[in-house]
Design a protein around this motif. Sequence first.
Motif, short mmCIF file in Angstrom:
data_model
loop_
_atom_site.label_atom_id
_atom_site.label_comp_id
_atom_site.label_asym_id
_atom_site.label_seq_id
_atom_site.Cartn_x
_atom_site.Cartn_y
_atom_site.Cartn_z
N LYS A 64 0.81 -1.16 -0.06
CA LYS A 64 -0.03 0.25 0.12
C LYS A 64 0.79 1.19 -0.02
CE LYS A 64 -3.86 -2.06 2.42
NZ LYS A 64 -4.56 -2.24 3.66
N PHE A 71 1.65 7.29 -6.23
CA PHE A 71 0.43 8.32 -6.51
C PHE A 71 0.86 9.62 -6.21
CE2 PHE A 71 -3.03 10.95 -4.85
CZ PHE A 71 -3.86 10.62 -6.08
N LEU A 74 3.13 10.84 -8.96
CA LEU A 74 2.37 11.24 -10.22
C LEU A 74 1.58 12.68 -10.03
CD1 LEU A 74 0.22 8.06 -11.64
CD2 LEU A 74 2.12 9.57 -12.84
N SER A 75 0.99 12.89 -8.63
CA SER A 75 0.18 13.74 -8.43
C SER A 75 0.91 15.27 -8.30
CB SER A 75 -0.64 13.41 -7.68
OG SER A 75 -0.22 13.66 -6.22
N ILE A 78 2.24 17.47 -11.07
CA ILE A 78 1.42 18.02 -11.94
C ILE A 78 0.60 19.07 -11.24
CG2 ILE A 78 -0.97 17.77 -13.03
CD1 ILE A 78 -0.18 14.65 -13.23
N HIS A 81 2.87 22.11 -11.30
CA HIS A 81 3.00 22.82 -12.51
C HIS A 81 1.83 23.62 -12.55
CE1 HIS A 81 2.62 22.97 -16.69
NE2 HIS A 81 1.56 22.55 -16.85
N ALA A 82 0.65 23.17 -12.43
CA ALA A 82 -0.76 23.90 -12.32
C ALA A 82 -0.74 25.16 -11.75
CB ALA A 82 -1.93 23.06 -12.11
N ARG A 85 1.83 27.68 -13.18
CA ARG A 85 1.07 28.15 -14.48
C ARG A 85 -0.08 29.09 -13.95
NH1 ARG A 85 -2.67 26.09 -17.78
NH2 ARG A 85 -2.19 26.55 -20.38
N ARG A 89 0.02 33.03 -15.02
CA ARG A 89 -1.06 33.71 -16.04
C ARG A 89 -1.84 35.02 -15.10
NH1 ARG A 89 -3.84 29.91 -19.57
NH2 ARG A 89 -1.96 29.51 -21.04
N HIS D 92 -8.55 32.31 -20.19
CA HIS D 92 -7.25 31.60 -19.58
C HIS D 92 -8.07 30.30 -19.30
CE1 HIS D 92 -4.96 34.88 -19.61
NE2 HIS D 92 -5.62 35.68 -18.48
N SER D 96 -3.15 23.06 -19.92
CA SER D 96 -1.82 22.68 -20.72
C SER D 96 -2.00 21.11 -20.90
CB SER D 96 -0.76 22.95 -19.76
OG SER D 96 -0.78 22.41 -18.70
N ILE D 98 0.09 18.90 -19.97
CA ILE D 98 0.70 18.31 -18.93
C ILE D 98 -0.30 17.92 -18.14
CG2 ILE D 98 2.10 18.15 -16.82
CD1 ILE D 98 4.08 19.89 -18.07
N LEU D 99 -1.36 19.00 -17.92
CA LEU D 99 -2.52 18.69 -16.87
C LEU D 99 -3.66 17.67 -17.62
CD1 LEU D 99 -3.56 19.91 -14.34
CD2 LEU D 99 -4.75 21.57 -15.51
N GLY D 102 -1.91 14.43 -17.33
CA GLY D 102 -1.99 13.86 -15.71
C GLY D 102 -3.42 13.56 -15.35
N LEU D 106 -4.46 10.09 -13.60
CA LEU D 106 -4.75 10.14 -12.37
C LEU D 106 -6.25 9.66 -11.98
CD1 LEU D 106 -3.28 13.13 -10.68
CD2 LEU D 106 -2.48 10.79 -10.48
N ILE D 109 -6.53 5.98 -10.77
CA ILE D 109 -6.14 5.76 -9.52
C ILE D 109 -7.16 6.44 -8.39
CG2 ILE D 109 -4.29 5.94 -8.04
CD1 ILE D 109 -2.51 6.26 -10.41
#
Lengths: 112, 113, 92, 230
Positions: A64, A71, A74-75, A78, A81-82, A85, A89, D92, D96, D98-99, D102, D106, D109
């Motif tokens: 587990k 996880f 992976l998460s 991301i 990054h968001a 960004r 913006r 806006h 992107s 990547i999002l 992803g 995801l 999961i």
Amino acid sequence: MNIMTIIGMLLTSLGALFLLLGAIGIVRMPDMYTRMQAGTKATTLGAMSFILGIGFMEPAWLIKTILIVVFIALSNPISSHALARAAHRSGIFPLSRENIDLYKKDNQEDKS
Amino acid sequence: MIYYIASIAVMLIGLYAVLVKKNLIKIVIGLSLMDAGTHLLLVAIGFIKGGTAPIFSEPGLTADAMVDPVPQALVLTAIVIGLAVTAVALALVIRIYAQHKTLDIRKISSLKW
Amino acid sequence: MILLQWTLTPELLYQAGTGILLFLLVVAAIFSVVQKDLLMAIVGTSLVSLILSVLFLLLHAPDVALTEAAIGVALTTAIFLIALRKTGRYEE
Amino acid sequence: MKKLLAAFLLGFIGYYLYTAFAGVPFGENKMEVGKDYLETTVPKTGAVNTVTSIVVNYRGFDTLGEVTVLFLAATGLGAILFGMKGKPEDKHREPSSILTTGAKALFPIIVLLGAYIFIHGHLTPGGGFQGGTIIATGVLILILGIKSFHANHALLSVMESLAGITFVVAGILGLAFGKNFLENILPLGTPGQVLSAGIIPIIYIAVGFKVGAELAGVLDTLMSTTRGEE
């Protein structure tokens, strides 16, 4: 005390150290992007090694915890990054003398 | 005891927001804060010093050393209902904003007489 | 002399941590009420839910902690943010 | 003036709340009801998690009402926001790549985590409400991450109705076997196994699907509403 427990203790100590470094970085760094770099990269590694260390200390939970580590791997990038960004913006720019902003250039090339 | 004081404080802060604030989203935030205070108060009443979670996950756990499960079940229900209330209230806020172009309750006067 | 007799027992650390968490809870609630920027106020309510979830875990209520973490921190914040996007951001 | 009046009222209410709860001892006694539930939960219901056995078994009727309230909230939200559907005009908005990738990676999961939580509701902390909420959060990630994503409302309503029917049928089966509504008719099994505790896992899986479908519908309805100023 067997070898698994020792590995787990080492991993949790490493994770705690990285989490502490991330917290210090958030306080210490000057602008939004460098702060976020401290608060996401260091805490990703810290949380991953902490959870993996707990998995080594309790071998019944190892599968587990490996899933949780995958996880997080992976998460977390991301989401950071968001976040970066969205900050870019909404008009927050890096606080550096050279003003290298490659992301802006990329965006303009995309639009043209 | 300190739990009671803090949860009553959170409830009163939420009530203050509902009474005094003029912005509709602030009023909804106050409602959700009152919810949070009530949840903490109920769970704190069920707590027992030195108790364990009410799950018989390992052999050897006895019912004497467990916290009270009834407030936890109540709070479980209350949190979900709180989400439903918040969603409906925010939908009303969106509708009011589309109608009146403002969130200030002093300017929304078409229902007053 | 009484102060010198205190030792750093786990019980004392537990109580100090609980007190700090409760203080932060009240501070976050006040922050989310007095803040003029509604985005920051919503972040404040999310913080209230997060601290509340940790407190539920300390009170031996893992079910409620999981519910609060899933509903209070994630979904309520998301619904508030969506509603904020459809309306105005600042409180006049 | 109004603030002063509010502060006075708050002091009044706070004082009386404090005096009401000053007599309740913190962390000592346990109510008789809770004691009884704790003692009889494993032999009577077969569930290890006492909170789950209270929510689903002892107070299953209550949970049916709660699920109905959620359904009414979702329906009412759709009715309030009726006619405000449209294209969001934010510039806006575009996520992107990547999002997008992803979010697609995801989502399975997150659904797996939600399903794990509501299948193991009678063994570990968690249950239908938590698992359904986690599934709805996964749908939210899809909505945010993929530009042209819209939840299939027909599928959601079919899922939700089937889950509701499962709940009610599990209750009526108790009546059909000559017992009370929502009373257990299946064998209890060994406490601690996944397939145990009678009808508790069935009801909690139904509740999980229902809550997930409803909250995903709520989120999609809210996201696809226009800003209202044309």
